[in-house]
Design a protein around this motif. Structure first.
Motif, PDB file in Angstrom:
ATOM      1  N   GLU A   1       0.832  -1.202   0.000  1.00  0.00           N
ATOM      2  CA  GLU A   1       0.000   0.000   0.000  1.00  0.00           C
ATOM      3  C   GLU A   1       0.869   1.257   0.000  1.00  0.00           C
ATOM      4  N   ASN A   2       1.995   1.196   0.689  1.00  0.00           N
ATOM      5  CA  ASN A   2       2.915   2.340   0.693  1.00  0.00           C
ATOM      6  C   ASN A   2       3.430   2.633  -0.721  1.00  0.00           C
ATOM      7  N   PHE A   3       3.698   1.560  -1.483  1.00  0.00           N
ATOM      8  CA  PHE A   3       4.128   1.759  -2.871  1.00  0.00           C
ATOM      9  C   PHE A   3       3.018   2.437  -3.671  1.00  0.00           C
ATOM     10  N   LYS A   4       1.800   2.018  -3.451  1.00  0.00           N
ATOM     11  CA  LYS A   4       0.674   2.564  -4.207  1.00  0.00           C
ATOM     12  C   LYS A   4       0.406   4.028  -3.850  1.00  0.00           C
ATOM     13  N   ASN A   5       0.475   4.317  -2.556  1.00  0.00           N
ATOM     14  CA  ASN A   5       0.093   5.655  -2.090  1.00  0.00           C
ATOM     15  C   ASN A   5       1.269   6.611  -1.924  1.00  0.00           C
ATOM     16  N   GLY A   6       2.467   6.045  -1.821  1.00  0.00           N
ATOM     17  CA  GLY A   6       3.635   6.880  -1.565  1.00  0.00           C
ATOM     18  C   GLY A   6       3.679   7.318  -0.116  1.00  0.00           C
ATOM     19  N   PHE A   7       4.832   7.826   0.305  1.00  0.00           N
ATOM     20  CA  PHE A   7       4.970   8.350   1.654  1.00  0.00           C
ATOM     21  C   PHE A   7       4.752   9.857   1.630  1.00  0.00           C
ATOM     22  N   PRO A   8       4.060  10.409   2.621  1.00  0.00           N
ATOM     23  CA  PRO A   8       3.871  11.860   2.644  1.00  0.00           C
ATOM     24  C   PRO A   8       5.187  12.573   2.922  1.00  0.00           C
ATOM     25  N   PHE A   9       5.348  13.753   2.363  1.00  0.00           N
ATOM     26  CA  PHE A   9       6.531  14.556   2.684  1.00  0.00           C
ATOM     27  C   PHE A   9       6.419  15.062   4.119  1.00  0.00           C
ATOM     28  N   LEU A  10       7.556  15.237   4.741  1.00  0.00           N
ATOM     29  CA  LEU A  10       7.590  15.825   6.066  1.00  0.00           C
ATOM     30  C   LEU A  10       7.515  17.341   5.915  1.00  0.00           C
ATOM     31  N   LYS A  11       6.750  17.988   6.766  1.00  0.00           N
ATOM     32  CA  LYS A  11       6.627  19.439   6.683  1.00  0.00           C
ATOM     33  C   LYS A  11       7.612  20.082   7.642  1.00  0.00           C
ATOM     34  N   VAL A  12       8.681  20.667   7.094  1.00  0.00           N
ATOM     35  CA  VAL A  12       9.653  21.346   7.948  1.00  0.00           C
ATOM     36  C   VAL A  12       9.211  22.788   8.164  1.00  0.00           C
ATOM     37  N   LYS A  13       9.374  23.246   9.397  1.00  0.00           N
ATOM     38  CA  LYS A  13       8.962  24.604   9.760  1.00  0.00           C
ATOM     39  C   LYS A  13      10.116  25.589   9.604  1.00  0.00           C
ATOM     40  N   LYS A  14      11.302  25.143  10.005  1.00  0.00           N
ATOM     41  CA  LYS A  14      12.508  25.962   9.907  1.00  0.00           C
ATOM     42  C   LYS A  14      13.701  25.080  10.236  1.00  0.00           C
ATOM     43  N   ALA A  15      14.869  25.550   9.851  1.00  0.00           N
ATOM     44  CA  ALA A  15      16.087  24.832  10.221  1.00  0.00           C
ATOM     45  C   ALA A  15      16.387  25.091  11.690  1.00  0.00           C
ATOM     46  N   ALA A  16      16.924  24.098  12.360  1.00  0.00           N
ATOM     47  CA  ALA A  16      17.396  24.298  13.734  1.00  0.00           C
ATOM     48  C   ALA A  16      18.757  24.986  13.654  1.00  0.00           C
ATOM     49  N   THR A  17      18.861  26.125  14.278  1.00  0.00           N
ATOM     50  CA  THR A  17      20.104  26.903  14.251  1.00  0.00           C
ATOM     51  C   THR A  17      20.546  27.191  15.682  1.00  0.00           C
ATOM     52  N   ILE A  18      21.766  27.656  15.833  1.00  0.00           N
ATOM     53  CA  ILE A  18      22.301  27.916  17.177  1.00  0.00           C
ATOM     54  C   ILE A  18      21.401  28.907  17.911  1.00  0.00           C
ATOM     55  N   GLY A  19      20.954  28.518  19.082  1.00  0.00           N
ATOM     56  CA  GLY A  19      20.052  29.356  19.865  1.00  0.00           C
ATOM     57  C   GLY A  19      18.589  29.141  19.531  1.00  0.00           C
ATOM     58  N   ASP A  20      18.312  28.368  18.490  1.00  0.00           N
ATOM     59  CA  ASP A  20      16.932  28.099  18.079  1.00  0.00           C
ATOM     60  C   ASP A  20      16.795  26.617  17.711  1.00  0.00           C
ATOM     61  N   GLY A  21      16.942  25.777  18.734  1.00  0.00           N
ATOM     62  CA  GLY A  21      16.851  24.336  18.531  1.00  0.00           C
ATOM     63  C   GLY A  21      18.195  23.639  18.454  1.00  0.00           C
ATOM     64  N   LEU A  22      19.260  24.408  18.408  1.00  0.00           N
ATOM     65  CA  LEU A  22      20.607  23.836  18.326  1.00  0.00           C
ATOM     66  C   LEU A  22      21.478  24.451  19.419  1.00  0.00           C
ATOM     67  N   ILE A  23      21.990  23.600  20.297  1.00  0.00           N
ATOM     68  CA  ILE A  23      22.794  24.047  21.436  1.00  0.00           C
ATOM     69  C   ILE A  23      24.256  24.167  21.037  1.00  0.00           C
ATOM     70  N   LYS A  24      24.885  25.241  21.460  1.00  0.00           N
ATOM     71  CA  LYS A  24      26.344  25.388  21.291  1.00  0.00           C
ATOM     72  C   LYS A  24      26.956  25.524  22.680  1.00  0.00           C
ATOM     73  N   LEU A  25      27.713  24.539  23.073  1.00  0.00           N
ATOM     74  CA  LEU A  25      28.355  24.549  24.389  1.00  0.00           C
ATOM     75  C   LEU A  25      29.634  25.369  24.344  1.00  0.00           C
ATOM     76  N   ASP A  26      29.825  26.263  25.314  1.00  0.00           N
ATOM     77  CA  ASP A  26      31.110  26.967  25.382  1.00  0.00           C
ATOM     78  C   ASP A  26      32.106  26.054  26.094  1.00  0.00           C
ATOM     79  N   ASP A  27      33.364  26.474  26.148  1.00  0.00           N
ATOM     80  CA  ASP A  27      34.421  25.612  26.698  1.00  0.00           C
ATOM     81  C   ASP A  27      34.124  25.189  28.132  1.00  0.00           C
ATOM     82  N   ALA A  28      33.605  26.136  28.930  1.00  0.00           N
ATOM     83  CA  ALA A  28      33.310  25.824  30.335  1.00  0.00           C
ATOM     84  C   ALA A  28      32.197  24.795  30.432  1.00  0.00           C
TER      85      ALA A  28
END
Length: 493
Positions: free
Chosen positions: A25-52
């Motif tokens: 059935e997956n072959f017949k119907n295909g898989f739905p695309f994922l809906k991305v809202k935005k890229a995860a960037t530093i400070g917005d879903g992506l953590i950047k650890l400082d040295d400490a």
């Protein structure tokens, strides 16, 4: 669609008929695309650890390691044949390319050069080198998995990729001198993996003062997916039987599901470096593990409080705030209008999930997935590793979001697969079955469609609690072609 003989074949291989029918059935119907809202960037879903913060997390992990069951999980079943695509074309069809010329001219810089010289009798013409490297009468590298290839050269000999993972494991998967490693391998190579490890194990144990505990698993036949003709009818082999194909690395979710550990390090077999470059990798592996344990502590605390017969409004609100602000799990639209009972049920479901911390490197043009905010099937939004095949590039806005990603997924994960009661989650319950892939292949000249299960680090982990953390580019050094071993990151100091 299936004859009695087909049903017997399906049952014999351990496949579930209902799942096979769903695949069609997956072959017949295909898989739905994922809906991305935005890229995860530093400070917005992506953590950047400082040295400490890196130091703090490393110290925290080191304090906790002796109390935790640690495991290094390495997908190692893939054949290395794609590494040698250009060399095979030169050997079999005389197609010389710049890559082939580089391989021949730089042959002495490869760790396997001495082994190759033995099988060629010292001949160094192109054809002798290619046949000696790839043919079964020679080193047989054309059919071996990457893990068994000599990757790096040292003053006292060479190391395969498997051995480099052993050395890494001794540094960060070490619990009181015991280092557990699990390799997923193909059935035909399991004996050779075991033989290699038996040959080198004692020397590494003596060198690092540890005891290595190895386990192996193979990709289950029951996870293979059915192949179909272009009209979505079952593809049949010459003997009339239905063709099933390996379902990609997503099939390894079942192998991971069988592991028993508190902290599991996941890393591809080919992403290893010589000792003089390991320090940064080891430091960040520990830092990510420390971050995992610090968030796990908070999640377990919430889970215990939410598990009580009576849950206060304060606890419910605190849990929801933690999910949204700390774990980037955004509830569906209209959530504020939900009843308190429904909000509590939502919080319990989202808190009680496996956890993964994913290292992400800056995007340098490598093909593959990356970190995004994406909409889930329940309309919530969370952090997801998204592959290009999941994106609708006919949508200008979706294409722009994907192409503007700042970071890339190097497959550098630390995961926790137990709940606050120390019970193992059933990982199969947390995948999104609608995130598979359909590709076009061929067999004996006939076109077919193949299906891959949701990828291990994207769709298979779609419903996990997720943290994305930037890691240095030096921690990502894959070997996709044989000439990648000539890069300075894979050469002696």
């Amino acid at each position: 669609m299936f004859s009695e003989k087909d049903l017997g074949q399906i049952a014999k291989r351990g496949s579930d008929l209902k799942i096979v029918e769903e695949q069609v059935e997956n072959f017949k119907n295909g898989f739905p695309f994922l809906k991305v809202k935005k890229a995860a960037t530093i400070g917005d879903g992506l953590i950047k650890l400082d040295d400490a913060e890196v130091t703090e997390m490393v110290d925290f992990f080191d304090q906790q390691a002796s109390k935790k069951k640690l495991l290094k999980f390495v997908p190692a079943s893939g054949a290395a044949s794609r590494m040698f695509k250009a060399l095979f074309a030169a050997k079999d069809e005389g197609k010389t390319t710049e890559a082939v010329d580089t391989f021949v001219n730089e042959i002495n810089r490869f760790a396997f050069a001495k082994s190759l010289k033995k099988v060629t009798g010292g001949k160094n013409d192109a054809q002798s080198l290619l046949e000696g490297l790839l043919n079964s009468e020679g080193l047989d590298y054309g059919s071996l998995p990457k893990g068994l290839l000599e990757f790096h050269e040292y003053s006292d000999g060479t190391r395969t990729a498997v051995e480099e993972h052993m050395v890494e494991g001794a540094s960060y998967a070490n619990r009181n001198g015991r280092v557990r490693l699990h390799f997923t391998v193909s059935p035909e190579h399991k004996t050779r993996f075991k033989a290699l490890i038996a040959e080198v194990k004692s020397a590494y144990e003596e060198k690092f003062g540890v005891q290595f505990l190895f386990s192996f698993s193979v990709q289950k036949k029951s996870t293979d997916t059915i192949a179909v003709n272009m009209d979505n009818t079952p593809f049949r082999k010459e003997d009339g039987s239905v063709l099933f194909r390996p379902a990609g690395h997503g099939a390894l979710l079942e192998n991971l599901n069988e592991q028993d550990a508190d902290v599991i390090f996941i890393k591809n077999i080919d992403n290893v470096v010589p000792d003089h470059l390991k320090e940064e990798t080891i430091k960040y592996k520990k830092a990510l593990a420390g971050l995992l344990l610090s968030y796990q502590k908070k999640l377990f605390n919430f889970a215990k409080r939410l598990d009580k017969p009576e849950v206060s409004d304060y606890t419910r609100q605190k849990a929801l705030s933690f999910l949204k602000n700390e774990l980037s799990v955004v509830p569906p639209k209209g959530f504020r209008n939900w009843s308190n009972e429904d909000k509590l049920a939502y919080a319990k479901v989202k808190i009680n999930r496996p956890i993964r911390v994913c290292g992400m490197v800056k995007n340098v043009g490598e093909p593959g997935g990356g970190p995004f905010w994406a909409q889930n099937s329940d309309e919530s939004v969370s952090l997801q590793v998204v592959e290009s095949a999941q994106i609708n590039f006919n949508s200008t806005s979706q294409a722009e979001i994907f192409q503007n990603a700042t970071h890339f997924n190097p497959v550098d994960l630390i995961v926790s697969t137990k709940n606050f009661k120390k019970e193992k989650f059933d990982l199969l319950a947390f995948r999104d079955p609608k995130t598979g892939f359909i590709t076009e292949k061929s067999l004996t000249g006939k076109a077919l469609k193949a299906q891959e299960l949701p990828g291990l680090w994207n769709g298979a982990m779609a419903n996990w609690n997720t943290l994305f953390v930037e890691v240095p580019l030096i921690t990502f050094n894959p070997v996709k072609t044989v000439n990648d071993l000539l890069r300075k990151e894979h050469q002696p100091k």
